[in-house]
Design a protein around this motif. Structure first.
Motif, PDB file in Angstrom:
ATOM      1  N   MET A  65       4.618  12.909  -8.172  1.00 52.63           N
ATOM      2  CA  MET A  65       4.494  13.931  -6.926  1.00 52.63           C
ATOM      3  C   MET A  65       3.639  15.073  -7.507  1.00 52.63           C
ATOM      4  N   GLU A  66       3.508  15.690  -8.393  1.00 51.77           N
ATOM      5  CA  GLU A  66       2.401  16.655  -9.072  1.00 51.77           C
ATOM      6  C   GLU A  66       1.152  16.069  -8.774  1.00 51.77           C
ATOM      7  N   GLY A 120       0.317  11.361   5.265  1.00 47.31           N
ATOM      8  CA  GLY A 120       0.419  10.465   6.099  1.00 47.31           C
ATOM      9  C   GLY A 120      -0.725  10.618   7.208  1.00 47.31           C
ATOM     10  N   SER A 121      -0.734  11.917   7.870  1.00 46.92           N
ATOM     11  CA  SER A 121      -1.542  12.192   8.982  1.00 46.92           C
ATOM     12  C   SER A 121      -3.051  12.379   8.378  1.00 46.92           C
ATOM     13  N   LEU A 122      -3.230  12.984   7.331  1.00 43.41           N
ATOM     14  CA  LEU A 122      -4.402  13.096   6.654  1.00 43.41           C
ATOM     15  C   LEU A 122      -5.080  11.667   6.497  1.00 43.41           C
ATOM     16  N   GLN A 137      -3.527   5.429   2.323  1.00 41.33           N
ATOM     17  CA  GLN A 137      -2.359   4.754   3.133  1.00 41.33           C
ATOM     18  C   GLN A 137      -1.303   4.463   2.099  1.00 41.33           C
ATOM     19  N   SER A 138      -1.737   3.961   0.871  1.00 43.43           N
ATOM     20  CA  SER A 138      -0.751   3.275  -0.223  1.00 43.43           C
ATOM     21  C   SER A 138       0.095   4.486  -0.622  1.00 43.43           C
ATOM     22  N   LEU A 139      -0.898   5.555  -1.095  1.00 38.53           N
ATOM     23  CA  LEU A 139      -0.467   6.676  -1.670  1.00 38.53           C
ATOM     24  C   LEU A 139       0.457   7.655  -0.824  1.00 38.53           C
ATOM     25  N   SER A 140       0.309   7.472   0.296  1.00 38.84           N
ATOM     26  CA  SER A 140       1.035   8.353   1.424  1.00 38.84           C
ATOM     27  C   SER A 140       2.710   8.070   1.385  1.00 38.84           C
ATOM     28  N   LEU A 141       2.768   6.616   1.274  1.00 42.59           N
ATOM     29  CA  LEU A 141       3.986   5.825   1.008  1.00 42.59           C
ATOM     30  C   LEU A 141       4.660   6.210  -0.076  1.00 42.59           C
ATOM     31  N   VAL A 142       3.883   6.290  -1.363  1.00 40.18           N
ATOM     32  CA  VAL A 142       4.508   6.707  -2.860  1.00 40.18           C
ATOM     33  C   VAL A 142       4.787   8.215  -2.495  1.00 40.18           C
ATOM     34  N   ARG A 172      13.678   6.025  -5.487  1.00 41.05           N
ATOM     35  CA  ARG A 172      13.284   5.293  -6.767  1.00 41.05           C
ATOM     36  C   ARG A 172      12.096   4.653  -6.731  1.00 41.05           C
ATOM     37  N   LEU A 173      11.287   5.155  -7.959  1.00 40.79           N
ATOM     38  CA  LEU A 173      10.060   4.552  -8.154  1.00 40.79           C
ATOM     39  C   LEU A 173      10.128   3.174  -9.336  1.00 40.79           C
ATOM     40  N   TRP A 174      11.130   3.300 -10.145  1.00 41.14           N
ATOM     41  CA  TRP A 174      11.437   2.426 -11.008  1.00 41.14           C
ATOM     42  C   TRP A 174      12.008   1.113 -10.458  1.00 41.14           C
TER      43      TRP A 174
END
Length: 330
Positions: free
Chosen positions: A93-94, A182-184, A217-222, A231-233
Motif C-alpha cells: 500500500m505504501e 481506479g478513477s485515475l 488497471q491492475s494496480l488499482s485492484l491491488v 488477503r494478498l498471500w
C-alpha cells in the motif's frame, strides 16, 4: 419446495467453540496457549483467519479441504502467516500510494500544459471533452467528479468554491487529488493525446502507453484489496498484468490452455509478478528508495514452503538484486 441442501443451516459459534473445533481438528496450542489464541481470534475473526489454515491442512485425493491439520501444526504457525500478510499489505500500500501520487502529478502537468490543446495551457483541461477519446465516458467521469467535489470537505476544494464562481469546478491539479486510483486509471485511458500519455509512461519507467494503461488497471485492484484489508498471500488476482519485455527475466510466465485447447503463455496472476512491477515503478519514481530492501527483509521471514503461494520462483534472489541488475542494463 426448496432443496434443503441449498439452505444455509450452520449455526454461529462462539470464539471458545471455534478454539475447541480447531483443537479437535489437530491444531496445537502448546506455545501460544489457548488464552492467547482466544484473544487473537476474538479480534481477527475465525472466518478471516481460516484462509490461512489451508497450507497447514492435510490434503485429500479429490483436492477438497479436509479441515484436518498436519501433525505438529501450531496456532502460532497460522498466526505468523497472517501477520506476514498484514505487513506485506502495508508495504504494498505504501508503494502504490507513491505510484498513484506520481501518476496524478504527471498526468495533471502533461494535460494542462498540453501543446495539442486548443488553449495550449489550460488549468481546467479535464473539462474539455475534445481532449478525450470517448465523450460518453468523459461525461460520466466528469459527473462523478462534480458529485464528489460538491460534497468534498477538502480545504483546497472549499477555498476554490468560496473564492471563484467560474468555472464551477476547480483546476486539474486540485481535481486530480480527489480521484481514486481506479478513477485515475479511467481518466488516463480516455485521454486522447498520446503526448500526455507518453509523458506519464516515461515518468514511471514503462515502455508503452498500452502497458501503462493495463498496469494502472491492475494496480488499482491491488490497491483496493489493500485498502479493504484483504488477503494478498495465496491469491490469484482477477486482473492480469501485461507481458513486459524489460522485466521478462523476472516475471513468472505460465502456460495456459484455452477452451479451444490452444496453449498460451501469460504472466502469472499471483502476487509475485505484481511485486516485480511495483518494485520497478518505485525505483523509477524514487531511485534511492529503501522499499526493495524492506521487501526483501520481509520476504526473508516467510518460510520457503509458502513461497509458491505467492508465485515466487525457486531461482529468485531478491528484489534488491533485481534492481541492481536492471540499473546495470540501463
Amino acid at each position: 419446495m426448496t432443496d434443503p441442501t441449498k439452505i444455509y443451516q450452520k449455526p454461529p459459534k462462539t470464539t471458545e467453540q471455534h478454539i475447541q473445533q480447531l483443537a479437535s481438528r489437530g491444531l496445537c496450542f502448546n506455545r501460544s496457549g489457548k488464552e492467547r489464541a482466544l484473544r487473537y481470534l476474538s479480534h481477527i475473526g475465525y472466518y478471516r483467519l481460516s484462509a490461512y489454515f489451508i497450507p497447514f491442512e492435510e490434503s485429500s485425493q479429490d483436492n477438497k479441504r479436509t479441515h484436518l491439520f498436519k501433525s505438529g501444526t501450531e496456532f502460532n504457525h497460522v498466526l505468523d502467516l497472517y501477520i506476514f500478510d498484514r505487513k506485506l499489505r502495508i508495504l504494498v500500500m505504501e508503494a502504490i500510494e507513491r505510484i498513484e501520487v506520481s501518476i496524478r502529478a504527471n498526468w495533471s502537468n502533461a494535460l494542462t500544459l498540453n501543446k495539442q490543446s486548443p488553449h495550449k495551457q489550460d488549468a481546467h483541461a479535464y473539462m474539455n471533452p475534445s481532449l478525450f477519446k470517448n465523450p460518453w465516458q468523459h461525461q460520466k467521469n466528469l459527473s462523478r467528479v462534480a458529485s464528489d467535489i460538491a460534497d468534498s470537505e477538502d480545504q483546497s476544494v472549499k477555498h476554490y468554491k468560496q473564492t471563484y464562481l467560474e468555472p464551477f469546478l476547480p483546476p486539474t491539479w486540485i481535481m486530480v487529488e480527489t480521484l481514486t486510483f481506479g478513477s485515475l486509471s479511467q481518466w488516463f485511458a480516455n485521454t486522447k493525446s498520446t503526448a500526455v500519455k507518453k509523458a506519464v509512461t516515461k515518468a514511471i519507467g514503462l515502455p508503452t502507453i498500452e502497458i501503462t494503461e493495463s498496469v494502472l488497471q491492475s494496480l488499482s485492484l491491488v490497491r483496493n484489496i489493500c485498502a479493504h484489508h484483504g488477503r494478498l498471500w495465496n491469491r490469484q488476482l482477477v486482473k492480469q498484468l501485461p507481458y513486459i519485455r524489460k522485466l521478462k527475466q523476472y516475471m513468472v510466465i505460465e502456460q495456459i490452455r484455452t477452451e479451444k485447447s490452444e496453449v498460451q503463455h501469460q504472466p502469472s496472476r499471483k502476487l509475485f509478478n505484481f511485486l516485480v512491477v511495483i518494485n520497478h515503478l518505485m525505483n523509477n519514481i524514487q531511485p534511492k528508495t529503501s522499499w526493495s530492501q524492506r521487501l526483501d527483509e520481509l520476504m526473508a521471514t516467510l518460510p520457503q514452503s509458502h513461497h509458491h503461494e505467492l508465485g515466487i520462483p525457486q531461482s529468485w534472489k531478491g528484489f534488491v538484486k533485481q534492481t541492481a541488475q536492471l540499473n546495470t542494463q540501463n
